[in-house]
Design an enzyme around this catalytic site. Structure first.
Site, mmCIF file in Angstrom:
data_model
loop_
_atom_site.group_PDB
_atom_site.id
_atom_site.type_symbol
_atom_site.label_atom_id
_atom_site.label_comp_id
_atom_site.label_asym_id
_atom_site.label_seq_id
_atom_site.Cartn_x
_atom_site.Cartn_y
_atom_site.Cartn_z
ATOM 1 N N LYS B 78 0.840 -1.197 0.000
ATOM 2 C CA LYS B 78 0.000 0.000 0.000
ATOM 3 C C LYS B 78 0.877 1.250 0.000
ATOM 4 O O LYS B 78 1.919 1.276 0.679
ATOM 5 C CB LYS B 78 -0.906 -0.034 1.245
ATOM 6 N N SER B 193 -9.932 2.034 2.741
ATOM 7 C CA SER B 193 -8.970 2.732 1.924
ATOM 8 C C SER B 193 -7.969 1.813 1.216
ATOM 9 O O SER B 193 -7.366 2.233 0.224
ATOM 10 C CB SER B 193 -8.174 3.722 2.780
ATOM 11 N N SER B 217 -10.357 -0.243 6.989
ATOM 12 C CA SER B 217 -9.723 -0.090 5.676
ATOM 13 C C SER B 217 -9.026 -1.334 5.144
ATOM 14 O O SER B 217 -8.592 -1.342 3.994
ATOM 15 C CB SER B 217 -8.723 1.066 5.705
#
Lengths: 95, 542
Positions: B78, B193, B217
């Site tokens: 990420k 997210s 998330s």
């Protein structure tokens, strides 16, 4: 409590985010909407409740009291938009 | 040839050690899959050179018999994690051009274990969002599509293996082993997210990915894309080098193709770190060794408060199926009450923005990233405010200002302190349940299946925030929790079940997740419609 345009202006200033005058009313409405959602918290009975300050309580960690890093000014400055002579450079602050 | 990027970590681990293929072949296959998946916008940058050199080093270790579990395993990272010399922007324009001089503890640990980074993954800006649409790189598109009329000219087909189908009031399974469905071409969100991580794993661009979870998330995107995701106990994994959103809530975790891979990844990511004062100095168990699938006698709590008004029937049915599956596996099902659950979301949207407004104060155009141009006569204060106006997207600005407001004089007690007290009550709810002998809690992960891009109006942020209603209480209490894919809805979209564990007992949690996974038998994969542009229209297999 609804946020008015003046409060929105003050919050934007405190947050150091430039908001055009024309956008303040919409910002105030958005923030008011979210704060309205938070009003539910007023219903919770919090008498005598301590605020949560530590998520998973644990004692302090100890380690030998020695210098473990440092002397890397060049690396720290490498991402700066403007750096000169070993310093971060910014627009003039004091006249 | 085997579909290499479609392998689990465990399968690739065995095959690499046996010499069925090399770490370099595996890395190249993932890089090729990621390059062909540009329409998903899951990757912010591909790191082919790093991947190839890491793969070559891993091949050497494997040949020498020094191969940890993750040796030669291609992962996606990420964009919130700082990776040395590689753009790390938190999907924000304010960090445009930022290449960290250091490595996050988590990525350093993964690389020491021999993992191979294929690239950085797209996300909501600063991890603020539930749809991966607030990114400076543009939205992530889910590899999944709804059943429904597709584009007539190029019929969009998807192959399904035989997953359980969740219907309102009816539970059904496909009679045939596989079946072709027409798919709608409405772009869906992979959730957020960590949407790029979820899309990359679901679309087989890498074997696994890492995400972060501040309010759901990891779990919500995992549920939306039919993969497994785990948020560890707060303090299990070091936060050093993870770009901070809300420091008392943020925790990194694995996003994988199955529960075993989650266990393998978590072990490699976990452990004490002097660089993060909240990272616990306690032993890291062998999570994989805990996966026996035997959950007889385990007490599973079902919290009535999670049965939301207006929750779609398919979610109710999914939840009931999960209850039945765990009961059939020998668990005891117990109704419990978590009475303050309804306050978790409003309290979260005080505390998370408050912490964000403090954490994001560092982005001022001085030390890294973007700096706004000034007009003659303007000074440093203009530079701060314009840099932040230009660099932060709309949702980030909204949350920073909200946080500034709830921390400001006159409102601190009414909002911030009250929310912190409510947080204590939320944690006490869970403590009472666990003190009563509950081993884990079962709930749906999300109140719905994935929604289409733009179906939630940007001007109605609260509606978007409601996505996190079932996941946020876990972050407020600092507990470990995971999402396990458990079925498809009538539109052919994945749905996930959430298991919430006791603090530090990820091993037991993973074992219950493993039992649920075996009972659910979820094996559906999205069709690879995005490969059409590469002249590979018919690769619907999975």
């Amino acid at each position: 409590m609804p946020i008015d345009k003046e409060t929105a202006r003050r919050v934007a200033h405190l947050a150091r985010i430039e908001v055009a005058d024309a956008d303040l009313a919409a910002l105030a409405a958005e923030l008011s909407g979210i704060l309205g959602f938070m009003e539910q918290l007023a219903e919770a009975d919090i008498d005598g409740v301590e605020p949560m300050t530590s998520v998973t309580p644990q004692g302090p960690h100890h380690r030998p009291d020695v210098v473990t890093d440092g002397d890397m000014a060049d690396r720290i400055l490498s991402g700066a938009p403007d750096a000169r002579e070993g310093f971060f450079a910014v627009p003039k602050v004091v006249e | 040839m085997t579909d290499l990027p479609g392998l689990t970590i465990a399968a690739a681990r065995t095959a690499l050690r046996k010499g069925d293929f090399t770490a370099t072949e595996l890395a190249d296959a993932c890089l090729a899959a990621a390059e062909a998946a540009a329409p998903l916008n899951a990757c912010s940058v591909l790191t082919a050179d790093i991947a190839r050199s890491q793969a070559a080093a891993a091949a050497g270790r494997i040949a020498a018999g020094d191969a940890p579990d993750l040796c030669g395993i291609p992962l996606g990272i990420k964009d919130l994690f700082c990776t040395k010399g590689v753009p790390s922007q938190a999907a924000s324009n304010i960090l445009a051009g930022f290449k960290p001089e250091y490595e996050s503890t988590v990525t350093a640990r993964l690389f020491e274990a021999g993992a191979v980074m294929i690239g950085k993954l797209n996300m909501d800006e600063f991890a603020m969002g539930s749809s991966s649409t607030t990114s400076a790189y543009g939205p992530v598109i889910s590899p999944w599509r709804r059943a429904g009329p597709g584009d007539e000219a190029t019929p969009d087909l998807q192959q399904m293996s035989s997953p359980p189908v969740i219907r309102a009031g009816v539970t059904d399974t496909f009679r045939q082993k596989s079946q072709w469905w027409p798919r709608s071409d409405v772009p869906l969100t992979p959730g957020g997210s960590s949407g790029g991580s979820a899309a990359a794993v679901a679309a087989d661009l890498c074997l696994a990915a890492i995400g972060t979870d501040t309010g759901g998330s990891i779990r919500q995107p995992a549920a939306f894309t039919g993969i497994t995701g785990l948020k560890p106990t707060y303090g299990r994994v070091s936060r050093l080098g993870i770009i901070a959103f809300a420091s008392s809530l943020d925790q990194a975790g694995p996003m994988t193709k199955d529960v075993r891979d989650c266990a393998i990844m978590l072990k490699a990511m976990s452990g004490h770190d002097h660089g993060d004062a909240t990272c616990a100095n306690i032993p890291v168990p062998d999570f994989e060794a805990a996966l026996t699938g035997d959950i007889r006698g385990t007490k599973i709590g079902i919290p009535g408060e999670y049965r939301l008004d207006g929750m779609p029937a398919e979610i109710e049915v999914l939840w009931q199926r999960g209850i039945d599956m765990l009961r059939d596996a020998g668990a005891r099902i117990v109704d419990i009450s978590l009475p303050h659950s309804r306050y978790a979301l409003p309290a979260y949207y005080v505390i998370a923005p408050a912490e964000a407004s403090s954490n994001l104060a560092r982005y001022d155009g001085v030390r890294y990233g973007h700096r706004a141009a000034l007009q003659p006569g303007e000074g440093i204060h203009d530079m701060y405010a314009r840099t932040r106006a230009e660099g932060f997207g709309k949702e980030v600005q909204r949350r920073v200002m909200l946080g500034t407001y709830v921390l400001s004089a006159g409102f601190y007690d009414a909002y911030y302190n009250r929310a912190r007290k409510v947080r204590t009550l939320i944690r006490q709810d869970f403590e009472r349940a666990y003190a009563g002998g509950i081993d884990a809690i079962l709930t749906p992960t999300t109140p719905s299946a994935a929604f289409g891009l733009g179906e939630i109006d940007d001007r109605d942020p609260v509606r978007m925030y409601l996505n996190d209603i079932l996941t946020v209480p876990v972050n407020m209490a600092g507990l470990p929790a995971m999402s396990v894919p458990a079925g498809l809805n009538e539109q052919g979209l994945p749905l996930g079940l959430q298991l919430i564990g006791r603090p530090w007992e990820e091993a037991a949690l993973l074992n219950i997740g493993y039992a649920l996974e075996r009972a659910a038998g979820f094996s559906a994969k999205p069709g690879k419609w995005w490969q059409k542009s590469a002249g590979d229209a018919k690769s619907g297999a999975g």
